[in-house]
Each structure stands twice: as structure tokens, then as C-alpha cells.
Design a protein around this motif. Structure first.
Motif, short mmCIF file in Angstrom:
data_model
loop_
_atom_site.label_atom_id
_atom_site.label_comp_id
_atom_site.label_asym_id
_atom_site.label_seq_id
_atom_site.Cartn_x
_atom_site.Cartn_y
_atom_site.Cartn_z
N UNK A 21 0.84 -1.19 0.00
CA UNK A 21 0.00 0.00 0.00
C UNK A 21 0.88 1.24 0.00
N UNK A 22 0.38 2.29 -0.58
CA UNK A 22 1.08 3.58 -0.59
C UNK A 22 0.04 4.66 -0.35
N UNK A 28 -4.77 16.48 -3.84
CA UNK A 28 -4.77 16.36 -5.30
C UNK A 28 -4.36 14.97 -5.77
N UNK A 29 -4.46 13.99 -4.89
CA UNK A 29 -4.01 12.63 -5.21
C UNK A 29 -4.64 12.12 -6.49
N UNK A 52 -3.36 5.08 -14.23
CA UNK A 52 -3.79 6.44 -14.54
C UNK A 52 -4.57 7.04 -13.38
N UNK A 53 -4.86 8.34 -13.49
CA UNK A 53 -5.52 9.04 -12.39
C UNK A 53 -6.88 8.44 -12.08
N UNK A 54 -7.57 7.95 -13.10
CA UNK A 54 -8.90 7.38 -12.89
C UNK A 54 -8.87 5.91 -12.56
N UNK A 73 -7.44 3.74 -4.80
CA UNK A 73 -8.67 4.21 -4.18
C UNK A 73 -8.48 5.69 -3.93
N UNK A 74 -9.02 6.51 -4.80
CA UNK A 74 -8.80 7.95 -4.68
C UNK A 74 -9.46 8.54 -3.44
#
Length: 116
Positions: A21-22, A28-29, A52-54, A73-74
Motif C-alpha cells: 500500500x502507498x 490532489x491525489x 492512470x488518475x482514474x 482508491x482515490x
């Protein structure tokens, strides 16, 4: 500025599994492309996986394709690396990476040791 903290490393037998995990600081992750890299003793740091961001686009090094899965998990500012069917050659320090434009950030790394 983004701070990244990895966890989940450890000692595992060949064929075993680990999930890294990170956790990232900041609001703005979700804008960052996230990745995992690794560095084995005496070797250069190498790419493992990116997302990617999504979360809709992922890419893997050939050496881990089919065994490792990157996800994010944003809502929790967290990126994961599920590692299955681990091999001796997967032993390395694993680093989390965040990129946005010309800005790149690294975590401190977490040790993964595959040994019988």
C-alpha cells in the motif's frame, strides 16, 4: 508537494502473495499518475506498474504481468500493488511514485524479500 508512505512489505516464500500500500498526503491525489518501481541489490531501479488518475489505464513490466495488479482508491489517497506467485527475483525494495506534469515524488520504499 506530495508525501508517499509505503507499507506491506515483508518476507514471503516463493509462490506466496503480498499486498503493498502507498498512502499519499494532499488533496490532489486523484490527479496524479501513480506507479510502483523496485530496486534489487546491485541493480538499477526498474519500473513495475503504473495506473492512470482514474484507474482506467494500467501498465506492467513484462516480468510481473499476470502476477501483479495495481489499483487505487482515490477516496483513501491510496495505491495498491497486489503481488501473487512471487518469485525469488521479485526480491527488492519497492517504491511508490507519483507523477503530474514535471513533478515527480517518491516514497521511502518497503522491502520485499522472497525466500524459502
Amino acid at each position: 508537494q506530495v508525501q508517499l508512505v509505503e507499507s506491506g512489505g515483508g518476507l514471503v516464500q516463493p509462490g506466496g502473495s503480498l499486498r503493498l500500500s502507498c498512502v499519499a498526503s494532499g488533496r490532489t491525489f486523484s490527479r496524479y499518475v501513480m506507479g510502483w518501481f523496485r530496486q534489487a541489490p546491485g541493480k538499477e531501479r526498474e519500473f513495475v506498474a503504473t495506473i492512470s488518475w482514474s484507474g482506467g489505464i494500467t501498465s506492467y513490466a513484462d516480468s510481473v504481468k499476470g502476477r501483479f495488479t495495481i489499483s487505487r482508491d482515490n477516496a483513501k489517497n491510496t495505491v495498491y500493488l497486489q503481488m501473487n506467485s512471487l518469485k525469488l527475483e521479485d526480491t527488492a525494495v519497492y517504491y511508490c511514485n507519483a507523477g503530474l506534469g514535471s513533478s515527480v515524488f517518491w516514497g521511502q520504499g518497503t522491502q520485499v524479500t522472497v525466500s524459502s
